[in-house]
Scaffold this motif. Structure first.
Motif, PDB file in Angstrom:
ATOM      1  N   ALA A 115       0.858  -1.181   0.000  1.00 24.60           N
ATOM      2  CA  ALA A 115       0.000   0.000   0.000  1.00 24.60           C
ATOM      3  C   ALA A 115       0.901   1.240   0.000  1.00 24.60           C
ATOM      4  O   ALA A 115       1.961   1.226  -0.623  1.00 24.60           O
ATOM      5  CB  ALA A 115      -0.973  -0.026   1.174  1.00 24.60           C
ATOM      6  N   SER A 116       0.526   2.286   0.718  1.00 23.98           N
ATOM      7  CA  SER A 116       1.260   3.550   0.602  1.00 23.98           C
ATOM      8  C   SER A 116       2.611   3.566   1.299  1.00 23.98           C
ATOM      9  O   SER A 116       3.339   4.563   1.193  1.00 23.98           O
ATOM     10  CB  SER A 116       0.399   4.701   1.127  1.00 23.98           C
ATOM     11  N   THR A 117       2.983   2.509   2.008  1.00 18.36           N
ATOM     12  CA  THR A 117       4.333   2.494   2.576  1.00 18.36           C
ATOM     13  C   THR A 117       5.384   2.453   1.470  1.00 18.36           C
ATOM     14  O   THR A 117       6.535   2.811   1.707  1.00 18.36           O
ATOM     15  CB  THR A 117       4.541   1.296   3.521  1.00 18.36           C
ATOM     16  N   ILE A 118       5.008   2.058   0.245  1.00 17.79           N
ATOM     17  CA  ILE A 118       5.963   2.066  -0.873  1.00 17.79           C
ATOM     18  C   ILE A 118       6.353   3.490  -1.239  1.00 17.79           C
ATOM     19  O   ILE A 118       7.362   3.708  -1.931  1.00 17.79           O
ATOM     20  CB  ILE A 118       5.374   1.324  -2.091  1.00 17.79           C
ATOM     21  N   LYS A 119       5.593   4.468  -0.762  1.00 18.28           N
ATOM     22  CA  LYS A 119       5.960   5.866  -1.008  1.00 18.28           C
ATOM     23  C   LYS A 119       7.294   6.229  -0.372  1.00 18.28           C
ATOM     24  O   LYS A 119       7.940   7.202  -0.779  1.00 18.28           O
ATOM     25  CB  LYS A 119       4.855   6.798  -0.510  1.00 18.28           C
ATOM     26  N   THR A 120       7.733   5.478   0.631  1.00 17.67           N
ATOM     27  CA  THR A 120       9.065   5.722   1.182  1.00 17.67           C
ATOM     28  C   THR A 120      10.129   5.399   0.136  1.00 17.67           C
ATOM     29  O   THR A 120      11.160   6.079   0.054  1.00 17.67           O
ATOM     30  CB  THR A 120       9.307   4.890   2.449  1.00 17.67           C
ATOM     31  N   LEU A 121       9.888   4.370  -0.676  1.00 18.55           N
ATOM     32  CA  LEU A 121      10.818   4.031  -1.751  1.00 18.55           C
ATOM     33  C   LEU A 121      10.778   5.089  -2.846  1.00 18.55           C
ATOM     34  O   LEU A 121      11.824   5.461  -3.396  1.00 18.55           O
ATOM     35  CB  LEU A 121      10.476   2.652  -2.325  1.00 18.55           C
ATOM     36  N   LEU A 122       9.590   5.595  -3.168  1.00 17.66           N
ATOM     37  CA  LEU A 122       9.493   6.670  -4.160  1.00 17.66           C
ATOM     38  C   LEU A 122      10.223   7.909  -3.666  1.00 17.66           C
ATOM     39  O   LEU A 122      10.978   8.538  -4.425  1.00 17.66           O
ATOM     40  CB  LEU A 122       8.023   6.994  -4.444  1.00 17.66           C
ATOM     41  N   ALA A 123      10.029   8.278  -2.406  1.00 20.67           N
ATOM     42  CA  ALA A 123      10.699   9.457  -1.853  1.00 20.67           C
ATOM     43  C   ALA A 123      12.213   9.295  -1.896  1.00 20.67           C
ATOM     44  O   ALA A 123      12.946  10.224  -2.272  1.00 20.67           O
ATOM     45  CB  ALA A 123      10.224   9.706  -0.428  1.00 20.67           C
ATOM     46  N   LEU A 124      12.707   8.121  -1.508  1.00 19.67           N
ATOM     47  CA  LEU A 124      14.145   7.871  -1.534  1.00 19.67           C
ATOM     48  C   LEU A 124      14.672   7.966  -2.965  1.00 19.67           C
ATOM     49  O   LEU A 124      15.760   8.511  -3.205  1.00 19.67           O
ATOM     50  CB  LEU A 124      14.441   6.489  -0.944  1.00 19.67           C
ATOM     51  N   THR A 125      13.909   7.467  -3.928  1.00 17.79           N
ATOM     52  CA  THR A 125      14.319   7.524  -5.328  1.00 17.79           C
ATOM     53  C   THR A 125      14.371   8.962  -5.827  1.00 17.79           C
ATOM     54  O   THR A 125      15.303   9.352  -6.543  1.00 17.79           O
ATOM     55  CB  THR A 125      13.358   6.687  -6.191  1.00 17.79           C
ATOM     56  N   VAL A 126      13.391   9.763  -5.450  1.00 23.19           N
ATOM     57  CA  VAL A 126      13.394  11.187  -5.811  1.00 23.19           C
ATOM     58  C   VAL A 126      14.644  11.862  -5.267  1.00 23.19           C
ATOM     59  O   VAL A 126      15.342  12.600  -5.985  1.00 23.19           O
ATOM     60  CB  VAL A 126      12.128  11.883  -5.279  1.00 23.19           C
ATOM     61  N   LEU A 127      14.952  11.608  -4.008  1.00 24.56           N
ATOM     62  CA  LEU A 127      16.113  12.243  -3.382  1.00 24.56           C
ATOM     63  C   LEU A 127      17.415  11.723  -3.969  1.00 24.56           C
ATOM     64  O   LEU A 127      18.367  12.485  -4.174  1.00 24.56           O
ATOM     65  CB  LEU A 127      16.066  12.021  -1.870  1.00 24.56           C
ATOM     66  N   ASP A 128      17.480  10.434  -4.253  1.00 21.54           N
ATOM     67  CA  ASP A 128      18.678   9.866  -4.865  1.00 21.54           C
ATOM     68  C   ASP A 128      18.957  10.468  -6.235  1.00 21.54           C
ATOM     69  O   ASP A 128      20.112  10.592  -6.646  1.00 21.54           O
ATOM     70  CB  ASP A 128      18.541   8.349  -5.009  1.00 21.54           C
ATOM     71  N   ASN A 129      17.888  10.809  -6.955  1.00 22.02           N
ATOM     72  CA  ASN A 129      18.058  11.350  -8.301  1.00 22.02           C
ATOM     73  C   ASN A 129      18.320  12.853  -8.311  1.00 22.02           C
ATOM     74  O   ASN A 129      18.474  13.443  -9.388  1.00 22.02           O
ATOM     75  CB  ASN A 129      16.834  11.018  -9.157  1.00 22.02           C
ATOM     76  N   GLY A 130      18.372  13.451  -7.143  1.00 22.45           N
ATOM     77  CA  GLY A 130      18.786  14.840  -7.034  1.00 22.45           C
ATOM     78  C   GLY A 130      17.844  15.856  -7.644  1.00 22.45           C
ATOM     79  O   GLY A 130      18.298  16.927  -8.098  1.00 22.45           O
ATOM     80  N   LEU A 131      16.537  15.572  -7.671  1.00 22.64           N
ATOM     81  CA  LEU A 131      15.610  16.559  -8.200  1.00 22.64           C
ATOM     82  C   LEU A 131      15.637  17.812  -7.318  1.00 22.64           C
ATOM     83  O   LEU A 131      15.566  17.713  -6.088  1.00 22.64           O
ATOM     84  CB  LEU A 131      14.192  15.999  -8.243  1.00 22.64           C
ATOM     85  N   PRO A 132      15.752  19.005  -7.906  1.00 27.53           N
ATOM     86  CA  PRO A 132      15.770  20.238  -7.109  1.00 27.53           C
ATOM     87  C   PRO A 132      14.412  20.512  -6.486  1.00 27.53           C
ATOM     88  O   PRO A 132      13.424  20.729  -7.195  1.00 27.53           O
ATOM     89  CB  PRO A 132      16.152  21.319  -8.138  1.00 27.53           C
ATOM     90  N   LEU A 133      14.353  20.488  -5.180  1.00 25.76           N
ATOM     91  CA  LEU A 133      13.066  20.582  -4.507  1.00 25.76           C
ATOM     92  C   LEU A 133      12.437  21.962  -4.587  1.00 25.76           C
ATOM     93  O   LEU A 133      11.246  22.128  -4.302  1.00 25.76           O
ATOM     94  CB  LEU A 133      13.207  20.158  -3.041  1.00 25.76           C
ATOM     95  N   ASP A 134      13.209  22.976  -4.993  1.00 24.61           N
ATOM     96  CA  ASP A 134      12.629  24.309  -5.158  1.00 24.61           C
ATOM     97  C   ASP A 134      12.079  24.526  -6.562  1.00 24.61           C
ATOM     98  O   ASP A 134      11.563  25.596  -6.879  1.00 24.61           O
ATOM     99  CB  ASP A 134      13.656  25.389  -4.825  1.00 24.61           C
ATOM    100  N   ARG A 135      12.146  23.507  -7.418  1.00 23.83           N
ATOM    101  CA  ARG A 135      11.629  23.623  -8.773  1.00 23.83           C
ATOM    102  C   ARG A 135      10.101  23.741  -8.754  1.00 23.83           C
ATOM    103  O   ARG A 135       9.418  23.000  -8.062  1.00 23.83           O
ATOM    104  CB  ARG A 135      12.034  22.417  -9.609  1.00 23.83           C
ATOM    105  N   ALA A 136       9.576  24.679  -9.537  1.00 24.67           N
ATOM    106  CA  ALA A 136       8.129  24.834  -9.650  1.00 24.67           C
ATOM    107  C   ALA A 136       7.562  23.730 -10.539  1.00 24.67           C
ATOM    108  O   ALA A 136       8.199  23.318 -11.513  1.00 24.67           O
ATOM    109  CB  ALA A 136       7.791  26.200 -10.222  1.00 24.67           C
ATOM    110  N   VAL A 137       6.377  23.243 -10.182  1.00 22.90           N
ATOM    111  CA  VAL A 137       5.718  22.216 -10.988  1.00 22.90           C
ATOM    112  C   VAL A 137       4.291  22.676 -11.300  1.00 22.90           C
ATOM    113  O   VAL A 137       3.668  23.379 -10.506  1.00 22.90           O
ATOM    114  CB  VAL A 137       5.684  20.851 -10.272  1.00 22.90           C
ATOM    115  N   VAL A 138       3.820  22.275 -12.460  1.00 25.59           N
ATOM    116  CA  VAL A 138       2.461  22.615 -12.884  1.00 25.59           C
ATOM    117  C   VAL A 138       1.649  21.329 -12.929  1.00 25.59           C
ATOM    118  O   VAL A 138       1.905  20.454 -13.763  1.00 25.59           O
ATOM    119  CB  VAL A 138       2.464  23.289 -14.268  1.00 25.59           C
TER     120      VAL A 138
END
Length: 419
Positions: A115-138
């Motif tokens: 269930a949604s505990t897999i979101k911890t893996l998604l979050a870790l993947t986002v951080l590992d890939n170095g996405l700039p967290l201040d980037r604006a999204v639409v």
């Protein structure tokens, strides 16, 4: 279709608790979920016509974390005392997050839906890939139209990737998960990256087939794997900061032009779905909830008291009419805190394996999950490699010494012949 909900109401509200007798707690001693999760109760995992249901992930020849963890019933050391009673989860795990010692577990490598505990893996993947967290999204209509829990974004709102990552972890927003997947290159690319991360962590029971944790064919993880993933994520300062937030102000958006009479949608203070954190359980560092009709209740989280940090995982469980799932979570934490520090029935393997030990770790199929890699801890694989290199160096030195001796003898012999 099963829906991923944050499980606050289901876990906390007495009126919403699902009443089952304690005796209905699944018995797992016979390893019924060694290969695949329990049968689905709805059609959420029925594949589209012409598609093939993913085959089960292979079971590693060596049990990751130690052979004791190959057992499927309750695994404990009598010196730690009796495990908590009235636990409804089919599988659970208690570990020392700092040392990696598994204190006790039930069916730790049994395969269940995250269930949604897999979101911890998604979050870790986002951080590992170095996405700039201040980037604006639409956001798009596809984002805010995702099934299940949502942060509540809409057209015209101003959002950043930090908003998305925080909404993902705090209120389990499936809309946020979809935005993050798009930023990582789309859903198929994101699943490939998530499964590669799982493989690198030796989470070999894990295959993500949706970024949000909504049920889909082939989805699986285990208490042991969720502990590995959460422990790795807690090593990232940004994840650790976000998962500890009891509240977060999420931006709003203006009235929708395509909806006549639509009102303004102001920002709001979202509250974490982790009720132990929200209600001030001593030392709670944060955690991630999950629920679907097929996965039932899931949770992974950690707390620190004194000089010890205890990590717990609960899978495939329910509240009963007189036994709340949060009470069960608290009892597992207390068990971990009171267990002697020497207790160890297994280990959470640490670090990410070297390239020598992960030659098959990156799957080509985005949803195929981790390929079969050695199930031993990283220390074992790197020490074996180091031992081989040491032997080669020693052989080289001996050979060089023999050559030097032979040259010296030859020079002396030739010198005598010339004299």
């Amino acid at each position: 279709m099963a829906t991923a909900v944050c499980a606050v109401a289901l876990m906390l509200t007495p009126g919403a608790a699902v009443a089952i007798p304690a005796a209905a707690t699944p018995v797992t001693d016979g390893c019924p979920h060694r290969l695949v999760p329990p049968p689905a109760v709805d059609t959420s995992e029925v594949v589209a016509p012409g598609s093939t249901t993913p085959s089960a992930l292979p079971v590693p020849a060596q049990t990751v974390g130690g052979e004791k963890l190959a057992a499927c019933g309750v695994i404990t050391d009598p010196a730690a005392g009796p495990v908590p009673d009235r636990l409804t989860s089919a599988a659970w795990l208690v570990a020392d997050m700092d040392t990696g010692a598994v204190i006790a577990a039930k069916d730790p490598h049994g395969r269940y839906r995250p269930a949604s505990t897999i979101k911890t893996l998604l979050a870790l993947t986002v951080l590992d890939n170095g996405l700039p967290l201040d980037r604006a999204v639409v956001p798009t209509a596809e984002d805010w139209g995702q099934e299940g829990d949502a942060c509540g974004m809409g057209p015209g709102g101003r959002y950043t990737l930090r908003d998305m990552l925080t909404g993902l972890l705090v209120v389990s927003g499936n809309d946020c998960a979809h935005v993050l997947a798009r930023e990582l290159g789309g859903v198929p690319a994101t699943l490939a990256k998530m499964n590669a991360t799982a493989a690198q962590l030796h989470a070999l029971d894990t295959r993500a087939t949706t970024p949000s944790g909504l049920d889909a064919a082939g989805m699986s993880t285990s208490p042991y794997d969720l502990a590995l993933i959460f422990r790795a994520a807690m090593g990232n300062p940004t994840f650790r900061e976000i998962i500890a937030k009891p509240t977060y102000h999420f931006p709003g958006y203006p009235p929708r032009r395509d909806v006549p009479g639509d009102p303004d949608h102001p920002g709001y203070d979202m509250q974490t779905s982790d009720q132990l954190l929200l209600n001030g359980y001593p030392g709670m560092l944060g955690g991630k909830t999950g629920y679907t009709d097929d996965a039932l209740k899931t949770f992974v989280g950690a707390a620190r008291q004194g000089n010890r940090t205890v990590l717990i995982v609960q899978m495939y469980g329910l509240s009963t009419s007189d036994d709340n799932y949060w009470t069960q979570a608290q009892s597992l934490l207390e068990y971990g805190f009171h267990a002697p520090s020497a207790i160890r029935v297994g280990d959470l393997v640490s670090g990410r394996p070297t390239s020598q030990s992960t030659t098959e770790s990156r799957p080509t199929d985005p949803a195929s999950g981790p390929a079969t890699v050695p199930g031993s801890p990283r220390a074992a694989s790197t020490s074996d490699h180091g031992s081989t290199m040491s032997k080669r160096i020693l052989i080289g030195l001996v050979a060089a010494l023999i050559v030097v001796i032979l040259l010296a003898v030859a020079t002396r012999f030739l010198g005598r012949r010339r004299s």
